[in-house]
Design an enzyme around this catalytic site. Sequence first.
Site, PDB file in Angstrom:
ATOM      1  CG  ASN A  15      17.497  41.194  13.883  1.00 18.49           C
ATOM      2  OD1 ASN A  15      18.315  41.018  12.977  1.00 18.49           O
ATOM      3  ND2 ASN A  15      16.370  41.879  13.717  1.00 18.49           N
ATOM      4  CD1 TRP A  16      23.896  40.569  16.147  1.00 16.15           C
ATOM      5  CD2 TRP A  16      25.734  40.449  14.870  1.00 16.15           C
ATOM      6  NE1 TRP A  16      24.934  40.183  16.952  1.00 16.15           N
ATOM      7  CE2 TRP A  16      26.072  40.096  16.199  1.00 16.15           C
ATOM      8  CE3 TRP A  16      26.731  40.429  13.899  1.00 16.15           C
ATOM      9  CZ2 TRP A  16      27.370  39.754  16.568  1.00 16.15           C
ATOM     10  CZ3 TRP A  16      28.024  40.080  14.267  1.00 16.15           C
ATOM     11  CH2 TRP A  16      28.339  39.744  15.588  1.00 16.15           C
ATOM     12  CE  LYS A  17      17.004  45.435  14.363  1.00 15.54           C
ATOM     13  NZ  LYS A  17      16.115  46.536  14.686  1.00 15.54           N
ATOM     14  CG  HIS A 105      12.372  42.506  11.854  1.00 14.32           C
ATOM     15  ND1 HIS A 105      12.343  43.873  11.685  1.00 14.32           N
ATOM     16  CD2 HIS A 105      12.897  42.284  13.076  1.00 14.32           C
ATOM     17  CE1 HIS A 105      12.854  44.446  12.767  1.00 14.32           C
ATOM     18  NE2 HIS A 105      13.198  43.508  13.625  1.00 14.32           N
ATOM     19  CD  GLU A 107      14.547  46.973  11.484  1.00 11.72           C
ATOM     20  OE1 GLU A 107      15.406  46.199  11.030  1.00 11.72           O
ATOM     21  OE2 GLU A 107      14.626  47.492  12.619  1.00 11.72           O
ATOM     22  CD  GLU A 174      10.971  42.333  17.145  1.00 11.10           C
ATOM     23  OE1 GLU A 174      11.949  42.464  17.885  1.00 11.10           O
ATOM     24  OE2 GLU A 174      11.039  42.390  15.909  1.00 11.10           O
ATOM     25  N   GLY A 180      14.297  49.867  18.276  1.00 12.14           N
ATOM     26  CA  GLY A 180      15.391  50.816  18.084  1.00 12.14           C
ATOM     27  C   GLY A 180      15.126  52.195  18.660  1.00 12.14           C
ATOM     28  CB  SER A 219      13.804  49.433  23.215  1.00 14.92           C
ATOM     29  OG  SER A 219      13.837  50.271  22.070  1.00 14.92           O
ATOM     30  N   GLY A 241      19.621  45.723  17.082  1.00 17.47           N
ATOM     31  CA  GLY A 241      20.409  46.930  17.232  1.00 17.47           C
ATOM     32  C   GLY A 241      21.879  46.770  16.931  1.00 17.47           C
TER      33      GLY A 241
HETATM   34  P1  PGA Z   1      15.931  46.680  19.069  1.00 16.74           P
HETATM   35  O1  PGA Z   1      15.456  45.780  17.827  1.00 16.74           O
HETATM   36  O2  PGA Z   1      16.303  45.744  20.171  1.00 16.74           O
HETATM   37  O3  PGA Z   1      17.096  47.455  18.512  1.00 16.74           O
HETATM   38  O4  PGA Z   1      14.779  47.549  19.422  1.00 16.74           O
HETATM   39  C1  PGA Z   1      14.642  44.667  18.019  1.00 16.74           C
HETATM   40  C2  PGA Z   1      14.363  44.042  16.680  1.00 16.74           C
HETATM   41  O5  PGA Z   1      14.293  44.765  15.684  1.00 16.74           O
HETATM   42  O6  PGA Z   1      14.203  42.808  16.578  1.00 16.74           O
END
Ligand code: PGA
Length: 261
Positions: A15-17, A105, A107, A174, A180, A219, A241
């Site tokens: 996931n590049w966000k 997600h 976020e 998650e 993150g 993470s 990330g």
């Molecule tokens: P992360 O993010 O690996 O940076 O913790 C995971 C995610 O948000 O899907």
Amino acid sequence: MTIALTAAPKLIVGNWKMNGLRASSAELEALAQGLATRVAASTLGAGVALCPPATLLQGFAERARDVALEIGAQTCHPEPSGARTGEISAEMIKDAGAALVLVGHSERRAMGETDADVRARAEAAWRAGLLAIGCVGETAAERDAGRALEVVGAQLAASLPDAASDANAVVAYEPVWAIGSGRTPSPAEIEEVHAAARAALSSRFGAPGDRIKLLYGGSVSPANAAEILATPGVDGALVGGARLRAASFLSIVDAAAPVSA
Ligand code: PGA
């Protein structure tokens, strides 16, 4: 590639966000070549997908066409089209050449997306012929209060539509506090949540619920991927990330127990 994605023993999704410009195609190129090498050597033990920002979907999907890599979006609007300035529908994502979409997600939940919104987005994904990866997870306060299983169970019940099956859905656990942060639950904690989620999926969806892939996210790194992916009940990883680079992503793919050559 079509969705043979969930047939592989493990599934690794990047996931590049909100990261990535057209110049990032160098990372895609390195990933595509790394995957092609592994396919040629019969050492690829995982389905692999990448979710770049929407602006890169079409270009990435074109490059991934003959590669063991599926491209996905990070969310979709529930409706197919209409007066929704700034939104992107599941049909548009499909039209761009993508095969899957993340829904719910944390976020996005943090911006006000509810379980009902997540359910509607999953239904939109299926209407368009996309695989939906639904995300669930507790906050630090909820875990500290001993409510992790309850919260994840409630999110699963309310955000997964009744038509979910192993053919159209994947679930990603998650924990919000692990995303993150560099902090991860212990393998025993991951196993506990995955076992509870599996029991809920099996009792609600029957045999297809036994097979819905359950990913862990938060993470995941090249350093901890082997341990996390070997944890009972973990069918893969959702990796995010800004630091996501082809080399580290490929080492996480390699940590997903290669099938025997
Ligand atoms: P992360 O993010 O690996 O940076 O913790 C995971 C995610 O948000 O899907």
